[in-house]
Design an enzyme around this catalytic site. Structure first.
Site, PDB file in Angstrom:
ATOM      1  N   PHE A 126      33.987  39.503  34.261  1.00  0.00           N
ATOM      2  CA  PHE A 126      34.798  39.150  33.086  1.00  0.00           C
ATOM      3  C   PHE A 126      36.031  38.337  33.444  1.00  0.00           C
ATOM      4  O   PHE A 126      36.585  37.642  32.599  1.00  0.00           O
ATOM      5  CB  PHE A 126      35.238  40.427  32.341  1.00  0.00           C
ATOM      6  N   CYS A 184      40.287  38.702  41.911  1.00  0.00           N
ATOM      7  CA  CYS A 184      39.799  39.268  43.176  1.00  0.00           C
ATOM      8  C   CYS A 184      40.645  38.791  44.337  1.00  0.00           C
ATOM      9  O   CYS A 184      40.534  39.322  45.431  1.00  0.00           O
ATOM     10  CB  CYS A 184      38.340  38.909  43.395  1.00  0.00           C
ATOM     11  N   GLU A 236      40.408  49.646  44.651  1.00  0.00           N
ATOM     12  CA  GLU A 236      40.865  48.432  43.971  1.00  0.00           C
ATOM     13  C   GLU A 236      41.411  48.832  42.597  1.00  0.00           C
ATOM     14  O   GLU A 236      40.706  49.470  41.816  1.00  0.00           O
ATOM     15  CB  GLU A 236      39.681  47.469  43.798  1.00  0.00           C
TER      16      GLU A 236
END
Ligand code: NAD
Length: 497
Positions: A148, A280, A382
């Site tokens: 996304f 990321c 994360e």
């Protein structure tokens, strides 16, 4: 309510077994539905791509490149609309969406080099009167499955190059913000791509599993979280497919005592909180060498964070927007709770920020947490939110050991004025993309993008030269045309020149 559909054989289709809500994360409202493809719909998309393959494979690369040139122009002409669609469903502020789109367009520009990249290599006289060359042949129908957080850029890492190499493509974008991805695919058809060469199916695990197991799919590119990347890689590989699966990250920055602290703080602020940390390559951990560096960083960062503006994508003066869903907002807040419970110090607390006019949006403000230690949940996992952790260590070796011991190895950075330290760091750190005073070392389109360790499953990175290798099969042809009348003797020894 508007249903975001699939693109199959040039037609928008809204057939679906079920639909799922699409939110405007800035307001928390459901604004659309997205069709979730059944196995039969995905199989139809694959059949369409397979039917389009023979003609597309034979289309001269220069003709394919002309389509990519027109596509690039259409992306630029429609940039504002694309950024608005990204904002409506992802929540990214327009300046950030434009950055994403620009990096995506770079990959289209790279694909325009196709005729040059695909011309292969030729050697005359590899033996007496024998010539040899290699060709880069397409694989057939290939699939892309995308996350996304970059609904425009990450799909553009994949299909322009795959298609340029002569493959046909089935894309399964994120069901959470599907509209910009679908619109961009339609622009490629407007640029002249024959119907069926690129198909888009929206969907969930049903669609993904169909792509991973159908024998007509020859290769799968995946970008998303590590558990799904690992699943995609193992399932696709078990079904005989080539696979590259890019996963999650925990990107550390080492702040050395000699760093230019003002520049380091500015760089860290953008890289930790930009796009709400939903990148990321976000820098989410600052490892400070020595308490003096840590104290200076925390002090300056706390000041810098007073000016951070979180809010809706419609106001370009905002620095970053909401998180993607309510569930994700709660998860990020939960990580901050856990850090507090496990003994870290919450220096700036972004839980439950007031955003005027948007009481139901999925917001978390910029958060700074000091005295974080390995073993704490917030450090091991994360977070994917606007949260910067500070760890304090005594030496650069200790800082590097932390990074090398972490399960992820996507990106990292060192802030220093010491060239010898920077060179040692770049040489020895177990991470795929390294910055030296560069907080987001995202490779340009003519390099390739990929992490190490559990940030990438597979041996080829995304886009750039690795992308060309991923989307092609090398074939080496060796030929001789004997002169007529010349008789050749039988040879039992292994041929050598
Ligand atoms: P995600 O793993 O939840 O979803 C990625 C894709 O997988 C989506 O298309 C989704 O529909 C599909 N999917 C989700 N659950 C599935 C399941 N159980 N079975 C089959 N398919 C499934 O990731 P996300 O939340 O969309 O994206 C954020 C993640 O992506 C973060 O972890 C981020 O670090 C990572 N990411 C990595 C890179 C990189 O280049 N390494 C780039 C961008 C994002």
């Amino acid at each position: 309510m508007n249903i975001v559909g699939h693109l199959i054989n040039g037609e928008i289709r809204t057939d679906a077994t079920t639909t799922q809500d699409v939110y405007n994360p800035a307001s928390g409202e459901v604004t659309k539905q997205v069709a979730l493809a059944s196995q039969a719909t995905v199989e139809e998309a694959i059949a369409t791509a397979e039917a389009a393959y023979p003609a597309w494979r034979q289309t001269p690369p220069a003709k394919r490149a002309k389509i990519m040139f027109r596509f690039k122009q259409l992306l630029e002409d429609n940039a504002e609309k694309i950024c608005q669609l990204i904002g409506e469903e992802h929540g990214k502020i327009s300046h950030d969406a434009m950055g994403e789109l620009t990096r995506g367009i770079e990959n289209v520009e790279f694909a325009c080099y196709g005729p040059e990249m695909l011309k292969g290599e030729h050697s005359k006289n590899v033996g007496p009167g024998i010539d040899s060359w290699n060709e880069m042949q397409p694989l057939g129908v290939v699939a892309g499955i995308t996350p996304f957080n970059f609904p425009a850029m990450v799909p553009l890492w994949m299909y322009p190059l795959a298609i340029m190499c002569g493959n046909t493509f089935v894309l399964k974008p994120s069901e959470r913000d599907p509209s910009s991805t679908l619109y961009i695919a339609q622009l490629l058809e407007e640029a002249g791509l024959p119907k069926g060469v690129l198909n888009v199916v929206n969907g969930d695990k049903v669609a993904v599993d169909t792509l991973l197991t159908d024998p007509r799919i020859k290769a799968v590119s995946f970008v998303g979280s590590t558990p799904i990347a690992e699943y995609v890689y193992s399932t696709a590989s078990a079904h005989g497919k080539r696979c590259q699966a890019l996963g999650g990250a925990k990107n550390h920055a080492i702040v050395m005592p000699d760093a230019d602290m003002d520049n380091a703080v500015a760089a860290l602020t953008g890289a930790a909180f930009g796009s709400s940390g939903e990148r990321c390559m976000a820098l989410s951990v600052a490892v400070c060498v020595g308490d003096a560096a840590a104290d200076a960083l925390v002090d300056k960062m706390t000041n810098a964070m007073q000016d951070l503006k979180v809010g809706a994508y419609t106001d370009a003066s905002n620095d970053f927007g909401p998180l993607i869903t309510e569930a994700h907002r709660n998860k990020v807040s939960g990580y901050i709770d856990s850090a507090e419970q496990q003994g870290a110090t919450i220096v700036v607390d972004g839980r439950n920020p007031e955003v005027a006019g948007y009481p139901n949006g999925f917001y978390v403000g910029g958060t700074l947490i000091d005295n974080v230690k390995p073993g704490m949940t917030c450090y091991e996992e994360e977070i994917f939110g606007p949260v910067l952790l500070v760890l304090r260590v005594d030496s650069m070796e200790e800082a590097m050991q932390l990074i090398n011991d972490h399960e992820y190895g996507n990106g990292t950075c060192i802030f220093t004025r010491d060239g010898e330290a920077a060179r040692y760091f770049a040489d020895n750190i177990l991470v795929g993309m390294v910055g030296i005073n560069i907080p987001l070392p995202v490779p340009v389109a003519y390099h390739s993008f990929g992490g190490w360790k559990r940030s990438l499953f597979g041996c080829l990175s995304a886009y750039g030269p690795d992308g060309v290798r991923f989307y092609t099969n090398r074939k080496t042809i060796t030929q001789r045309w004997p002169s007529s009348g010349v008789r050749e003797s039988v040879q039992f020894s292994f041929p050598s020149n």
